[in-house]
Design an enzyme around this catalytic site. Sequence first.
Site, PDB file in Angstrom:
ATOM      1  N   TYR A  15      -6.467   6.776   3.756  1.00  0.00           N
ATOM      2  CA  TYR A  15      -6.622   5.703   2.774  1.00  0.00           C
ATOM      3  C   TYR A  15      -5.899   4.431   3.218  1.00  0.00           C
ATOM      4  CZ  TYR A  15      -5.558   2.475  -0.797  1.00  0.00           C
ATOM      5  OH  TYR A  15      -5.404   1.297  -1.440  1.00  0.00           O
ATOM      6  N   GLU A  75       0.821  -1.208   0.000  1.00  0.00           N
ATOM      7  CA  GLU A  75       0.000   0.000   0.000  1.00  0.00           C
ATOM      8  C   GLU A  75       0.857   1.261   0.000  1.00  0.00           C
ATOM      9  OE1 GLU A  75      -2.952   0.312  -0.696  1.00  0.00           O
ATOM     10  OE2 GLU A  75      -3.680  -1.739  -0.494  1.00  0.00           O
ATOM     11  N   ASP A  91      -9.577   5.766  -2.441  1.00  0.00           N
ATOM     12  CA  ASP A  91      -8.425   6.210  -3.224  1.00  0.00           C
ATOM     13  C   ASP A  91      -8.927   6.799  -4.538  1.00  0.00           C
ATOM     14  OD1 ASP A  91      -9.362   3.968  -4.476  1.00  0.00           O
ATOM     15  OD2 ASP A  91      -7.396   3.416  -5.230  1.00  0.00           O
TER      16      ASP A  91
END
Length: 359
Positions: free
Chosen positions: A136, A53, A154
């Site tokens: 996020y 991520e 996102d």
Amino acid sequence: MFITNTSFVVNERRSPLSLDKKLLDWYDHNARVLPWRAAVGERADPYRVWLSEIMLQQTGVKTVIPYFEAFTTRFPTVEDMARAERDEVLRLWAGLGYYSRARNLHACAVEVVERHGGRFPDTVEGLLGMPGIGAYTAGAIASIAFGRRVVAVDGNVERVLSRVYQVEEALPKARPIITRLAQDLVPERAGDFAQSLMDLGATICTPKNPACGLCPWVAECGARKAGTMLDYPKKLAKKAKQMRYGAAFVARRADGAVLIGTRPEKGLLGGMVEVPNSAWTVEPVDALEPPLQAEWRHCGSVDHVFTHFPLRLAVYAAEVGMKVKAPEPYRWSSPNGPEGEALPTLFRKVLGVCKVPSP
DNA sequence: CACTCGTGGAG
DNA sequence: TCTCCAAGAGT
């Protein structure tokens, strides 16, 4: 049908299946196979989810994969990364961009090990505020790695939902609206839902040429119905970027060593390796201030584009004697050159334009 | 909110 | 060539 900042009207459901069910059905047959994803029926490793991520922030999957493989090979666990020198993390990250991510990555690994017993917090609240983890990423890790029923909004989610619901508010003001729309859709399988939205945005509901014919939500997409898919998400106009100019100096010894330095901790390319270079200004500067006395020859220029400005560097090179001391604050690289260093792409380009012609 | 912060690929 | 932009965060 239209979503504005003042009114909400949820799509009526004509179809027997709800939106989330349709999306998960699609995902079960079309999920991309990615190195950080768990096999079907298995729980994803929080460390690998976190690492992916961070790398995927503003960065494409294709670009990330080789870096992800390199990192997980060198650092199989968060403990391995926490134990390593930060500079090694920067060297592995070199070329991937947004280098504050690499600095925060190592800081976060240390924090996980030293203050959380080597385990990532399993809630959004626990994850939020750790170095490099924002809204996020916290939502993504909490849902994908820990099954928490939370959203991860996102760019994909913003695009997909702004189209489906025809969100008229422009980003970034539309974000809280979209977050609510997403939260209302999150099913039990929250992690799969988050990843399915990203896969949908990345492969079907793309910025240009969306493949609406293949979309599981084609029947309930407002923008599709109106033929205005490309008008969403609405965005504020961005300001123009102004070119900057500077000069870079490649001092090379006979053994191949190159004069290098380390950039300041914060700011552009913070903590990364550089060759001596001038300030970068809007007006081209013609007064050269090389790092040492030598016969400097102009050997080309480099064009590079950062997020907020383009840059043109005039490149100068000189051969210097083996006994020349490196002037402060610089140092000599290893004889093979600075290839192994934490050298960002800009300076790799600089070295590239003045390579010594091989005999 | 507005700005900083990389890079490479697509159209 | 040029524009946009990709799984954002920090200040």
